[in-house]
Design a protein around this motif. Structure first.
Motif, PDB file in Angstrom:
ATOM      1  N   ASN A 187       0.844  -1.191   0.000  1.00 44.65           N
ATOM      2  CA  ASN A 187       0.000   0.000   0.000  1.00 44.65           C
ATOM      3  C   ASN A 187       0.878   1.239   0.000  1.00 44.65           C
ATOM      4  N   THR A 188       0.366   2.326  -0.585  1.00 44.19           N
ATOM      5  CA  THR A 188       1.132   3.558  -0.691  1.00 44.19           C
ATOM      6  C   THR A 188       0.846   4.519   0.459  1.00 44.19           C
ATOM      7  N   LYS A 189      -0.264   4.331   1.151  1.00 42.71           N
ATOM      8  CA  LYS A 189      -0.655   5.124   2.315  1.00 42.71           C
ATOM      9  C   LYS A 189      -1.430   4.210   3.267  1.00 42.71           C
ATOM     10  N   PRO A 190      -1.521   4.565   4.555  1.00 41.19           N
ATOM     11  CA  PRO A 190      -2.277   3.720   5.488  1.00 41.19           C
ATOM     12  C   PRO A 190      -3.718   3.495   5.047  1.00 41.19           C
ATOM     13  N   CYS A 191      -4.334   4.496   4.426  1.00 42.24           N
ATOM     14  CA  CYS A 191      -5.724   4.347   3.995  1.00 42.24           C
ATOM     15  C   CYS A 191      -5.866   3.360   2.845  1.00 42.24           C
ATOM     16  N   GLY A 192      -4.741   2.892   2.303  1.00 48.30           N
ATOM     17  CA  GLY A 192      -4.804   1.855   1.280  1.00 48.30           C
ATOM     18  C   GLY A 192      -5.128   0.484   1.847  1.00 48.30           C
ATOM     19  N   LEU A 193      -5.047   0.357   3.175  1.00 49.49           N
ATOM     20  CA  LEU A 193      -5.443  -0.879   3.851  1.00 49.49           C
ATOM     21  C   LEU A 193      -6.935  -0.832   4.167  1.00 49.49           C
ATOM     22  N   LYS A 194      -7.576  -1.982   4.197  1.00 52.43           N
ATOM     23  CA  LYS A 194      -8.997  -2.036   4.531  1.00 52.43           C
ATOM     24  C   LYS A 194      -9.226  -1.496   5.935  1.00 52.43           C
ATOM     25  N   ALA A 195     -10.322  -0.759   6.112  1.00 54.16           N
ATOM     26  CA  ALA A 195     -10.586  -0.034   7.350  1.00 54.16           C
ATOM     27  C   ALA A 195     -10.624  -0.956   8.561  1.00 54.16           C
ATOM     28  N   SER A 196     -11.223  -2.124   8.422  1.00 58.57           N
ATOM     29  CA  SER A 196     -11.346  -3.039   9.568  1.00 58.57           C
ATOM     30  C   SER A 196      -9.982  -3.466  10.080  1.00 58.57           C
ATOM     31  N   PHE A 197      -9.063  -3.743   9.174  1.00 58.14           N
ATOM     32  CA  PHE A 197      -7.717  -4.139   9.584  1.00 58.14           C
ATOM     33  C   PHE A 197      -6.971  -2.956  10.181  1.00 58.14           C
ATOM     34  N   ARG A 198      -7.100  -1.800   9.577  1.00 63.43           N
ATOM     35  CA  ARG A 198      -6.399  -0.616  10.065  1.00 63.43           C
ATOM     36  C   ARG A 198      -6.864  -0.242  11.476  1.00 63.43           C
ATOM     37  N   ILE A 199      -8.163  -0.315  11.707  1.00 65.71           N
ATOM     38  CA  ILE A 199      -8.698   0.014  13.031  1.00 65.71           C
ATOM     39  C   ILE A 199      -8.210  -0.984  14.071  1.00 65.71           C
ATOM     40  N   ALA A 200      -8.181  -2.273  13.702  1.00 63.54           N
ATOM     41  CA  ALA A 200      -7.692  -3.303  14.635  1.00 63.54           C
ATOM     42  C   ALA A 200      -6.229  -3.043  14.999  1.00 63.54           C
ATOM     43  N   CYS A 201      -5.439  -2.628  14.028  1.00 62.64           N
ATOM     44  CA  CYS A 201      -4.029  -2.316  14.292  1.00 62.64           C
ATOM     45  C   CYS A 201      -3.905  -1.094  15.190  1.00 62.64           C
ATOM     46  N   GLU A 202      -4.750  -0.090  14.971  1.00 63.58           N
ATOM     47  CA  GLU A 202      -4.701   1.119  15.794  1.00 63.58           C
ATOM     48  C   GLU A 202      -5.034   0.811  17.250  1.00 63.58           C
ATOM     49  N   VAL A 203      -6.046  -0.031  17.453  1.00 61.00           N
ATOM     50  CA  VAL A 203      -6.429  -0.413  18.820  1.00 61.00           C
ATOM     51  C   VAL A 203      -5.288  -1.169  19.492  1.00 61.00           C
ATOM     52  N   LYS A 204      -4.726  -2.132  18.782  1.00 64.73           N
ATOM     53  CA  LYS A 204      -3.633  -2.924  19.358  1.00 64.73           C
ATOM     54  C   LYS A 204      -2.417  -2.054  19.637  1.00 64.73           C
ATOM     55  N   HIS A 205      -2.158  -1.085  18.755  1.00 62.86           N
ATOM     56  CA  HIS A 205      -1.020  -0.202  18.965  1.00 62.86           C
ATOM     57  C   HIS A 205      -1.217   0.673  20.198  1.00 62.86           C
ATOM     58  N   CYS A 206      -2.435   1.110  20.433  1.00 66.01           N
ATOM     59  CA  CYS A 206      -2.729   1.902  21.638  1.00 66.01           C
ATOM     60  C   CYS A 206      -2.421   1.112  22.905  1.00 66.01           C
ATOM     61  N   LEU A 207      -2.645  -0.193  22.849  1.00 64.19           N
ATOM     62  CA  LEU A 207      -2.419  -1.037  24.016  1.00 64.19           C
ATOM     63  C   LEU A 207      -0.958  -1.440  24.184  1.00 64.19           C
ATOM     64  N   THR A 208      -0.260  -1.626  23.071  1.00 67.36           N
ATOM     65  CA  THR A 208       1.092  -2.192  23.131  1.00 67.36           C
ATOM     66  C   THR A 208       2.204  -1.219  22.779  1.00 67.36           C
ATOM     67  N   ARG A 209       1.874  -0.175  22.017  1.00 67.10           N
ATOM     68  CA  ARG A 209       2.882   0.756  21.493  1.00 67.10           C
ATOM     69  C   ARG A 209       3.945   0.036  20.676  1.00 67.10           C
ATOM     70  N   ASP A 210       3.550  -1.046  20.039  1.00 63.62           N
ATOM     71  CA  ASP A 210       4.477  -1.822  19.219  1.00 63.62           C
ATOM     72  C   ASP A 210       4.920  -0.989  18.020  1.00 63.62           C
ATOM     73  N   LYS A 211       6.227  -0.866  17.835  1.00 65.47           N
ATOM     74  CA  LYS A 211       6.745   0.002  16.768  1.00 65.47           C
ATOM     75  C   LYS A 211       6.418  -0.518  15.372  1.00 65.47           C
ATOM     76  N   LEU A 212       6.282  -1.836  15.227  1.00 66.12           N
ATOM     77  CA  LEU A 212       5.950  -2.379  13.911  1.00 66.12           C
ATOM     78  C   LEU A 212       4.507  -2.073  13.540  1.00 66.12           C
ATOM     79  N   LEU A 213       3.606  -2.092  14.533  1.00 66.41           N
ATOM     80  CA  LEU A 213       2.231  -1.670  14.287  1.00 66.41           C
ATOM     81  C   LEU A 213       2.192  -0.177  13.982  1.00 66.41           C
TER      82      LEU A 213
END
Length: 220
Positions: free
Chosen positions: A117-143
């Motif tokens: 993908n060329t921008k984050p919005c190029g990913l499907k919204a459901s996956f992007r939101i799941a990653c955002e939630v997990k990142h809020c909890l873990t602060r994982d740099k790869l997420l």
């Protein structure tokens, strides 16, 4: 084996002989995701399989960015003396491949960008939101890498001059509109969709990409 690039050490495996091909894995993986593909290709191609920074056996840095990863692989190709390789990149590896083709136009012989993908919005919204939630909890740099970047412009895509094949699964995490955009704006780009396949099912533990590598090599 290790090679020093861009202030870090990248671990890599080299297999086979013939036209050089760099296989670049995705987020949270290592070169082993290509084990089946490498076995299928090693009698025909010289394969280079690096672990990206913060992955596998390569240096784990405090921060990670697609820009740094792009410089890593550009220096890796130069340091190892790999002449005009075909780069097959999956997911994050495909993003790095696109950026390499834009920023280092003379470096690659061909590009196969899979599930990129060329921008984050190029990913499907459901996956992007799941990653955002997990990142809020873990602060994982790869997420964090995935939800905040990349930022590849349309003009950047338009500067890609190497033969390019854009690949995805019909059930990919990358939006179909994103794939169509890449094909539309990269001059001469072609598209291949694996019907019924997900984001990684045509990559991990199989050799479905082997005919596409052979097709690219035959066209160069």
């Amino acid at each position: 084996m290790y090679v020093g690039v861009n202030g870090i050490k990248l671990w890599y495996e080299k297999r086979g002989c013939g036209r050089p091909v760099v296989l670049l894995h995705g987020n949270g993986e290592d070169h082993g995701v290509f084990s089946s593909l490498a076995t299928a290709l090693e009698e025909e191609f010289e394969l280079w399989l690096p672990d990206s920074r913060c992955h596998g056996n390569s240096t784990d840095t405090d921060e990670i960015s697609y820009g740094a990863m792009t410089r890593d692989i550009a220096e890796f190709i130069s340091a190892c003396g790999i002449h005009k390789p075909i780069l097959l990149g999956f997911s994050d590896g495909g993003i790095v491949g696109l950026m390499l083709a834009i920023e280092y136009p003379e470096l690659l012989g061909g590009l196969i960008a899979c599930g990129a993908n060329t921008k984050p919005c190029g990913l499907k919204a459901s996956f992007r939101i799941a990653c955002e939630v997990k990142h809020c909890l873990t602060r994982d740099k790869l997420l964090g890498l995935m939800i905040n970047s990349p930022d590849i412009s349309l003009s950047g895509l338009g500067r890609i001059s190497v033969p390019t094949l854009i690949v995805a699964g019909s059930r990919d995490l990358v939006r179909p509109e994103e794939i169509e955009k890449q094909v539309r704006y990269i001059p001469g780009a072609e598209k291949f969709i694996f019907e019924g396949e997900t984001h990684d099912s045509y990559v991990s533990g199989c050799a479905l990409l082997a005919p596409l590598v052979r097709r690219m090599a035959g066209a160069l």
